[in-house]
Structures are given as C-alpha cells and as structure tokens.
Design a protein around this motif. Structure first.
Motif, mmCIF file in Angstrom:
data_model
loop_
_atom_site.group_PDB
_atom_site.id
_atom_site.type_symbol
_atom_site.label_atom_id
_atom_site.label_comp_id
_atom_site.label_asym_id
_atom_site.label_seq_id
_atom_site.Cartn_x
_atom_site.Cartn_y
_atom_site.Cartn_z
ATOM 1 N N ILE A 23 0.849 -1.188 0.000
ATOM 2 C CA ILE A 23 0.000 0.000 0.000
ATOM 3 C C ILE A 23 0.884 1.238 0.000
ATOM 4 O O ILE A 23 1.740 1.404 0.862
ATOM 5 C CB ILE A 23 -0.926 0.000 1.225
ATOM 6 N N ASP A 24 0.674 2.098 -0.999
ATOM 7 C CA ASP A 24 1.400 3.358 -1.119
ATOM 8 C C ASP A 24 0.420 4.506 -0.950
ATOM 9 O O ASP A 24 -0.787 4.326 -1.056
ATOM 10 C CB ASP A 24 2.066 3.482 -2.491
ATOM 11 N N ILE A 25 0.951 5.681 -0.731
ATOM 12 C CA ILE A 25 0.126 6.873 -0.621
ATOM 13 C C ILE A 25 0.226 7.644 -1.927
ATOM 14 O O ILE A 25 1.320 7.955 -2.385
ATOM 15 C CB ILE A 25 0.584 7.745 0.555
ATOM 16 N N PHE A 26 -0.916 7.925 -2.532
ATOM 17 C CA PHE A 26 -0.968 8.745 -3.740
ATOM 18 C C PHE A 26 -1.052 10.197 -3.315
ATOM 19 O O PHE A 26 -1.942 10.588 -2.578
ATOM 20 C CB PHE A 26 -2.191 8.377 -4.583
ATOM 21 N N SER A 27 -0.112 10.993 -3.729
ATOM 22 C CA SER A 27 -0.156 12.412 -3.377
ATOM 23 C C SER A 27 -0.108 13.238 -4.649
ATOM 24 O O SER A 27 0.729 13.008 -5.521
ATOM 25 C CB SER A 27 0.989 12.787 -2.444
ATOM 26 N N SER A 28 -1.007 14.179 -4.735
ATOM 27 C CA SER A 28 -1.038 15.048 -5.910
ATOM 28 C C SER A 28 -0.043 16.191 -5.721
ATOM 29 O O SER A 28 0.424 16.456 -4.613
ATOM 30 C CB SER A 28 -2.448 15.608 -6.122
ATOM 31 N N ALA A 93 -8.620 4.253 -3.924
ATOM 32 C CA ALA A 93 -7.258 4.090 -4.435
ATOM 33 C C ALA A 93 -7.219 4.548 -5.888
ATOM 34 O O ALA A 93 -8.085 4.185 -6.692
ATOM 35 C CB ALA A 93 -6.817 2.635 -4.331
ATOM 36 N N TYR A 96 -3.600 4.241 -10.898
ATOM 37 C CA TYR A 96 -2.460 4.630 -11.725
ATOM 38 C C TYR A 96 -1.241 3.737 -11.542
ATOM 39 O O TYR A 96 -0.265 3.890 -12.240
ATOM 40 C CB TYR A 96 -2.047 6.066 -11.420
ATOM 41 N N ALA A 97 -1.275 2.840 -10.576
ATOM 42 C CA ALA A 97 -0.095 2.025 -10.292
ATOM 43 C C ALA A 97 0.112 0.999 -11.401
ATOM 44 O O ALA A 97 -0.808 0.286 -11.772
ATOM 45 C CB ALA A 97 -0.241 1.332 -8.945
ATOM 46 N N SER A 101 0.866 -2.730 -6.513
ATOM 47 C CA SER A 101 0.636 -1.958 -5.294
ATOM 48 C C SER A 101 -0.632 -1.113 -5.419
ATOM 49 O O SER A 101 -1.078 -0.780 -6.506
ATOM 50 C CB SER A 101 1.832 -1.062 -4.985
ATOM 51 N N ARG A 103 -2.399 2.480 -4.538
ATOM 52 C CA ARG A 103 -2.031 3.872 -4.255
ATOM 53 C C ARG A 103 -3.252 4.577 -3.696
ATOM 54 O O ARG A 103 -4.106 5.038 -4.440
ATOM 55 C CB ARG A 103 -1.527 4.535 -5.521
ATOM 56 N N SER A 105 -5.679 7.270 -2.150
ATOM 57 C CA SER A 105 -5.800 8.719 -2.280
ATOM 58 C C SER A 105 -6.608 9.331 -1.142
ATOM 59 O O SER A 105 -6.307 10.443 -0.721
ATOM 60 C CB SER A 105 -6.404 9.098 -3.630
#
Length: 115
Positions: A23-28, A93, A96-97, A101, A103, A105
C-alpha cells in the motif's frame, strides 16, 4: 481493552490481511499530505484501512478502486463485534499504479451507511 488495541491484535493474526498487496500513498502535486490529514481528521488508522481492503466490498468508480465496509462483509468474521464502529468506512485508491501496489488517495465515512 479499548477498540484500537483489540482491532490491532486481531489484524496482526489475520492471514488475509498479511497477504495484501503493498500500500502506497498517492499524493497530488497540489496537496502532498491529503491522505494523512484526512485520516487524522476522520479518526481512521492504518489497521482500519487494511481491514477495509481485505474485507470490504470492492468496486470500480470513475476510474478509481473503492472498498466499502458493510455489515455483511464483517458478519461471521472475528471483527463482527466491531461492526457498529467500522460500518461505512470507504477507501479510495487511484488506478495509476503499474505494479500490483495500491495507491491510496483518500478515506472517509459514508454516513448514509452508518445509520
């Protein structure tokens, strides 16, 4: 023992949660810490996120992956006694990954399900 501690103990021993993808964090570009801020504001922790991804109802919505915890998802699981506290948690989520994983949001409570 309080809710957070009991939930954490159950999650540590759950094989389904151990097998989740990374699990990743999507940051704009405009808002780098959106997810962390929303989690704090809404009293949501990472154990709840993992539980929602493992047991929640999965859907695609507007090119995003969503998981929502419903009563029927937690019934007959070790988390059944926490249904009232976890009902309506939704995780979004970004889709875009390129690898496996997730991502994340944002996360929020769907109050129409909490009634």
């Amino acid at each position: 023992m309080n809710f957070q501690k009991q939930l954490s103990q159950l999650i540590r021993s759950d094989e389904l949660i151990d097998n989740l993808p990374p699990i990743d964090i999507f940051s704009s570009a405009k808002d780098h810490n959106h997810l962390e801020r929303r989690l704090q504001q809404r009293a949501i922790n990472w154990d709840m996120i993992k539980l929602t991804i493992a047991y929640g109802k999965f859907q695609y919505y507007s090119q995003a992956k969503t998981w929502t915890l419903l009563d029927k998802n937690l019934k007959y699981t070790p988390y059944q006694k926490f249904i009232d506290k976890l009902r309506g948690l939704r995780i979004i989520a970004a889709n875009y990954a390129s690898d496996s994983s997730l991502r994340l949001s944002t996360a929020y409570w769907t109050y129409d399900l909490r009634r």
